[in-house]
Design a protein around this motif. Structure first.
Motif, PDB file in Angstrom:
ATOM      1  N   UNK A 131       0.636  -1.302  -0.243  1.00 26.09           N
ATOM      2  CA  UNK A 131      -0.135   0.099  -0.069  1.00 26.09           C
ATOM      3  C   UNK A 131       0.930   1.315   0.223  1.00 26.09           C
ATOM      4  N   UNK A 132       2.328   1.010  -0.301  1.00 30.38           N
ATOM      5  CA  UNK A 132       3.047   2.227  -0.338  1.00 30.38           C
ATOM      6  C   UNK A 132       2.410   3.158  -1.470  1.00 30.38           C
ATOM      7  N   UNK A 138      -1.799   9.706  -1.702  1.00 30.10           N
ATOM      8  CA  UNK A 138      -2.526  10.572  -0.647  1.00 30.10           C
ATOM      9  C   UNK A 138      -1.928  11.708  -0.302  1.00 30.10           C
ATOM     10  N   UNK A 139      -0.555  11.482  -0.093  1.00 29.97           N
ATOM     11  CA  UNK A 139       0.238  12.649   0.496  1.00 29.97           C
ATOM     12  C   UNK A 139       0.464  13.679  -0.596  1.00 29.97           C
ATOM     13  N   UNK A 140       0.669  12.979  -1.769  1.00 29.41           N
ATOM     14  CA  UNK A 140       0.871  13.844  -2.924  1.00 29.41           C
ATOM     15  C   UNK A 140      -0.436  14.825  -3.184  1.00 29.41           C
ATOM     16  N   UNK A 149      -7.574   9.173   9.313  1.00 32.47           N
ATOM     17  CA  UNK A 149      -8.669   8.311   9.677  1.00 32.47           C
ATOM     18  C   UNK A 149      -8.064   6.904   9.856  1.00 32.47           C
ATOM     19  N   UNK A 150      -7.467   6.593   8.641  1.00 38.70           N
ATOM     20  CA  UNK A 150      -6.672   5.258   8.690  1.00 38.70           C
ATOM     21  C   UNK A 150      -5.687   5.267   9.849  1.00 38.70           C
ATOM     22  N   UNK A 190      -6.409   1.377   3.423  1.00 42.21           N
ATOM     23  CA  UNK A 190      -5.850   2.209   2.127  1.00 42.21           C
ATOM     24  C   UNK A 190      -6.567   1.755   0.946  1.00 42.21           C
ATOM     25  N   UNK A 191      -6.437   0.400   0.846  1.00 41.03           N
ATOM     26  CA  UNK A 191      -6.826  -0.180  -0.466  1.00 41.03           C
ATOM     27  C   UNK A 191      -8.468   0.444  -0.635  1.00 41.03           C
TER      28      UNK A 191
END
Length: 485
Positions: A131-132, A138-140, A149-150, A190-191
């Protein structure tokens, strides 16, 4: 959304995440520290040296590359190439860690349990690459609310599992489970939250592009990892797992807070710095503000840890008394580290990973590691702790030199921002130490009163001495804007 609103939004959600994590983490730590023993923490400290090193190797810097690269480069082929390369490489490194490094580490420390503990911790090497890409995207895209939340769900779940296992008498395996469960819970979340799906693609040109950036990021990360855990390696080898347990617990209570605050700032600022690579003035302004607020937030906590260290024995148990002096010294080193806390972040964002790597080699192998070795060999954990302080002073000097030479970021602005942030705590600490020197009372009530007075003084002086900056910060969050001047 404007850059200023992105920063405010990012800091808001990462702060919420950290507050929830710190609250749950404190409860978990308190329970685990009462149920477990210094030797359990020492054993996990020995294992983390090796598992952490291999985890850094596995990352290959691909996550940083995805965040740093321009959107036009990030194609389906680019992301899929990063995924499959990282996944296959992780399988290879996990096998090496499990069947070669585990037995070698057990022999190195003369601790047979490491044969099983190290591969168990290494499970995250297999799960993280899965999930990298999702997390990096998400950061980008500055999706900090989803990340928050995760992370909160994963941290709370892993903490609960660790506490249950500790109650059942699992010992060191409770700490192992906390680390492993965290990644296992994060992966499906994340998925579920991400729209990106991996394709069966592998592109040679994309590989060269992402690997070209990631290789020096990885090498710098390895050197950083060696710097952050080389002391664990030496304390565990030259002393024993009980001493390492006291030492690692002191770091958990002090330096881990700095790391978490830095992660709040860096997770937001890395993509922001990357988007403003050609505007050094703006980057310098943002960096000086982050140094100021890092100092304003971290230094009071370290001040409490330094002056009211006795609280640790009341909260976590008398068995941790061997950590108290170490904790005081490391608290000082934490404050020192604030000065260039985000050095790696701004260098990588400006595509200066190679320069960062060269400077890291100098800092770690010419200064940090020799100082730690001498301190530990001759003076044990106390000598090692003092060596950490000295090493971090030297590292700051080198970092400031690098920022000036390669980014033209002025030392004066860095030092002024740091000074303004730490001054309220230093004045408050001096007053409390001076006044309470004449009182020889003991007991938890006395320590709590001293801590409360210190905290009130810090809050009052921080506001009075930095009224303008604090009012501007509140206004910025209300208006969802922020300035860099």
């Amino acid at each position: 959304m404007s850059t200023s609103k992105q920063i405010v939004n990012g800091v808001t959600w990462t702060t919420i995440q950290t507050l929830i994590n710190r609250s749950s983490d404190f409860i978990v730590k308190m329970i685990l520290a009462r149920l477990l023993f210094p030797e359990d923490y020492g054993l996990i400290g020995m294992a983390v040296v090796f598992s952490g090193f291999f985890k850094e190797i596995t990352n290959l810097g691909f996550g940083s590359a995805i965040i740093q690269r321009h959107e036009s480069i990030i194609t389906k082929a680019y992301l899929s190439t990063a995924f499959w390369t990282n996944f296959i490489w992780s399988l290879f490194t996990f096998l090496i860690l499990s069947f070669i490094i585990g037995p070698l580490a057990a022999s190195f420390y003369n601790e047979e349990a490491l044969i099983y503990v190290i591969p168990a911790l290494g499970v995250s090497i297999l799960t993280n690459p899965l999930y990298l890409i999702h997390r990096s995207l998400f950061f980008k895209e500055l999706e900090f609310k989803k990340i928050s939340r995760i992370n909160n769900i994963a941290n709370i779940t892993s903490g609960v599992v660790a506490v249950i296992l500790a109650f059942l008498g699992a010992g060191v395996w409770a700490l192992v489970a906390q680390s492993v469960v965290l990644t296992i819970v994060e992966m499906p979340l994340y998925y579920r939250a991400s729209k990106w799906k991996v394709d069966f693609l592998w592109d040679k040109e994309s590989f060269h592009n992402i690997f070209g950036f990631g290789v020096f990021t990885t090498l710098s990360g390895l050197v950083n990892r060696f710097a952050s855990q080389g002391d664990y390696l030496l304390v565990g080898k030259l002393l024993n797992k009980v001493e390492l347990g006291f030492y690692s617990f002191a770091f958990i209570m002090t330096d881990s807070f700095r790391v978490q605050v830095r992660q709040i700032i860096d997770s937001v600022m890395y993509p922001i710095y990357s988007k403003n690579q050609h505007d050094i003035i703006k980057q310098e302004g943002f960096m000086n503000k982050s140094i100021f607020f890092n100092s304003l937030i971290i230094t009071p906590i370290m001040g409490v840890m330094f002056i009211s260290t006795e609280l640790v024995t009341y909260i976590f148990g008398h068995k941790w008394v061997g950590s108290l002096l170490i904790m005081k010294i490391i608290a000082v080193s934490v404050v020192v580290q604030i000065i260039t806390n985000s050095f790696s972040t701004i260098m990588r964002a400006n595509n200066l990973s190679y320069i960062e790597f060269k400077l890291q080699l100098v800092k770690v192998f010419l200064f940090y590691f020799p100082l730690i070795f001498v301190g530990t060999y001759y003076y044990g954990t106390i000598g090692c702790s003092y060596a950490v302080v000295i090493a971090r002073v030297v590292i700051n000097i080198i970092n400031i030199y690098g920022l000036k030479k390669y980014l033209n970021i002025k030392p004066k602005g860095i030092l002024i921002s740091f000074y303004k942030g730490i001054l309220p705590t230093f004045i408050s600490g001096f007053i409390v130490i001076t006044v309470f020197y004449f009182f020889k009372f003991e007991g938890v009530i006395f320590v709590l009163i001293k801590t409360l007075i210190l905290f009130i003084l810090i809050v009052v002086l921080s506001y009075l001495m930095n009224k303008k900056e604090i009012k501007n910060l509140v206004a910025n969050f209300k208006n969802k804007t922020i300035t860099y001047e």
